[in-house]
Design a protein around this motif. Structure first.
Motif, PDB file in Angstrom:
ATOM      1  N   ASN A   3       0.820  -1.215   0.000  1.00  0.00           N
ATOM      2  CA  ASN A   3       0.000   0.000   0.000  1.00  0.00           C
ATOM      3  C   ASN A   3       0.852   1.262   0.000  1.00  0.00           C
ATOM      4  O   ASN A   3       0.480   2.259  -0.611  1.00  0.00           O
ATOM      5  N   LEU A   4       1.981   1.225   0.684  1.00  0.00           N
ATOM      6  CA  LEU A   4       2.891   2.374   0.710  1.00  0.00           C
ATOM      7  C   LEU A   4       3.375   2.695  -0.700  1.00  0.00           C
ATOM      8  O   LEU A   4       3.284   3.841  -1.155  1.00  0.00           O
ATOM      9  N   VAL A   5       3.873   1.686  -1.406  1.00  0.00           N
ATOM     10  CA  VAL A   5       4.368   1.880  -2.776  1.00  0.00           C
ATOM     11  C   VAL A   5       3.227   2.300  -3.695  1.00  0.00           C
ATOM     12  O   VAL A   5       3.384   3.191  -4.528  1.00  0.00           O
ATOM     13  N   LEU A   6       2.068   1.689  -3.527  1.00  0.00           N
ATOM     14  CA  LEU A   6       0.907   2.004  -4.346  1.00  0.00           C
ATOM     15  C   LEU A   6       0.507   3.470  -4.206  1.00  0.00           C
ATOM     16  O   LEU A   6       0.307   4.173  -5.207  1.00  0.00           O
ATOM     17  N   ILE A   8       2.305   6.071  -3.050  1.00  0.00           N
ATOM     18  CA  ILE A   8       3.349   6.980  -3.531  1.00  0.00           C
ATOM     19  C   ILE A   8       3.329   7.030  -5.056  1.00  0.00           C
ATOM     20  O   ILE A   8       3.378   8.111  -5.653  1.00  0.00           O
ATOM     21  N   ALA A   9       3.230   5.871  -5.700  1.00  0.00           N
ATOM     22  CA  ALA A   9       3.206   5.819  -7.163  1.00  0.00           C
ATOM     23  C   ALA A   9       1.978   6.541  -7.709  1.00  0.00           C
ATOM     24  O   ALA A   9       2.081   7.279  -8.699  1.00  0.00           O
ATOM     25  N   VAL A  13       1.981   9.792 -10.742  1.00  0.00           N
ATOM     26  CA  VAL A  13       1.618   9.570 -12.144  1.00  0.00           C
ATOM     27  C   VAL A  13       0.389  10.363 -12.578  1.00  0.00           C
ATOM     28  O   VAL A  13      -0.354  10.887 -11.752  1.00  0.00           O
ATOM     29  N   ASP A  14       0.183  10.418 -13.910  1.00  0.00           N
ATOM     30  CA  ASP A  14      -0.991  11.084 -14.471  1.00  0.00           C
ATOM     31  C   ASP A  14      -2.218  10.185 -14.480  1.00  0.00           C
ATOM     32  O   ASP A  14      -3.345  10.662 -14.474  1.00  0.00           O
ATOM     33  N   LYS A  15      -1.990   8.862 -14.545  1.00  0.00           N
ATOM     34  CA  LYS A  15      -3.099   7.904 -14.587  1.00  0.00           C
ATOM     35  C   LYS A  15      -3.036   6.992 -13.360  1.00  0.00           C
ATOM     36  O   LYS A  15      -2.610   5.839 -13.441  1.00  0.00           O
ATOM     37  N   PRO A  16      -3.469   7.489 -12.195  1.00  0.00           N
ATOM     38  CA  PRO A  16      -3.356   6.698 -10.958  1.00  0.00           C
ATOM     39  C   PRO A  16      -4.192   5.421 -10.961  1.00  0.00           C
ATOM     40  O   PRO A  16      -3.873   4.474 -10.245  1.00  0.00           O
ATOM     41  N   ASP A  17      -5.229   5.364 -11.778  1.00  0.00           N
ATOM     42  CA  ASP A  17      -6.065   4.164 -11.817  1.00  0.00           C
ATOM     43  C   ASP A  17      -5.347   2.978 -12.458  1.00  0.00           C
ATOM     44  O   ASP A  17      -5.755   1.834 -12.279  1.00  0.00           O
ATOM     45  N   GLU A  18      -4.278   3.247 -13.210  1.00  0.00           N
ATOM     46  CA  GLU A  18      -3.552   2.177 -13.895  1.00  0.00           C
ATOM     47  C   GLU A  18      -2.342   1.675 -13.105  1.00  0.00           C
ATOM     48  O   GLU A  18      -1.580   0.849 -13.592  1.00  0.00           O
ATOM     49  N   VAL A  19      -2.156   2.170 -11.881  1.00  0.00           N
ATOM     50  CA  VAL A  19      -1.040   1.726 -11.042  1.00  0.00           C
ATOM     51  C   VAL A  19      -1.405   0.387 -10.400  1.00  0.00           C
ATOM     52  O   VAL A  19      -2.465   0.246  -9.802  1.00  0.00           O
ATOM     53  N   VAL A  20      -0.499  -0.593 -10.554  1.00  0.00           N
ATOM     54  CA  VAL A  20      -0.706  -1.921  -9.982  1.00  0.00           C
ATOM     55  C   VAL A  20       0.584  -2.346  -9.286  1.00  0.00           C
ATOM     56  O   VAL A  20       1.674  -2.166  -9.832  1.00  0.00           O
ATOM     57  N   VAL A  21       0.458  -2.874  -8.078  1.00  0.00           N
ATOM     58  CA  VAL A  21       1.611  -3.407  -7.356  1.00  0.00           C
ATOM     59  C   VAL A  21       1.324  -4.872  -7.037  1.00  0.00           C
ATOM     60  O   VAL A  21       0.370  -5.179  -6.339  1.00  0.00           O
ATOM     61  N   ASP A  22       2.152  -5.755  -7.598  1.00  0.00           N
ATOM     62  CA  ASP A  22       2.045  -7.191  -7.335  1.00  0.00           C
ATOM     63  C   ASP A  22       3.144  -7.585  -6.365  1.00  0.00           C
ATOM     64  O   ASP A  22       4.223  -6.989  -6.369  1.00  0.00           O
TER      65      ASP A  22
END
Length: 85
Positions: A3-6, A8-9, A13-22
């Protein structure tokens, strides 16, 4: 940590909905794979890798507190990847 990395990322970014952390377990450590939109990769890497290095520094500091090793991989994907012809 995921969640921390998610968060911050998403802030970078311009498109926060496309951020994924696996998360992947790898030999006693946890690898966090960060994926962002193709146009946002440069924003999470930063000039000369400074932003990515800072993310890894924060992750390392938090890892020390939790006494568990975490690593960050920024996954770059091609724009045409996933297209079916």
């Amino acid at each position: 940590m995921r969640n921390l990395v998610l968060e911050i990322a998403r802030a970078l970014v311009d498109k926060p909905d496309e951020v994924v952390v696996d998360t992947l377990e790898d030999d006693g450590a946890t690898v966090l794979q960060l994926r962002v939109a193709v146009g946002d990769v440069g924003k999470v890497i930063g000039k000369q890798g400074r932003t990515a290095r800072s993310l890894r520094t924060i992750l390392g500091a938090a890892s020390m507190k939790l006494q568990h090793r975490f690593a960050l991989d920024i996954v770059e994907e091609d724009e045409d990847e996933g297209d079916v012809e």
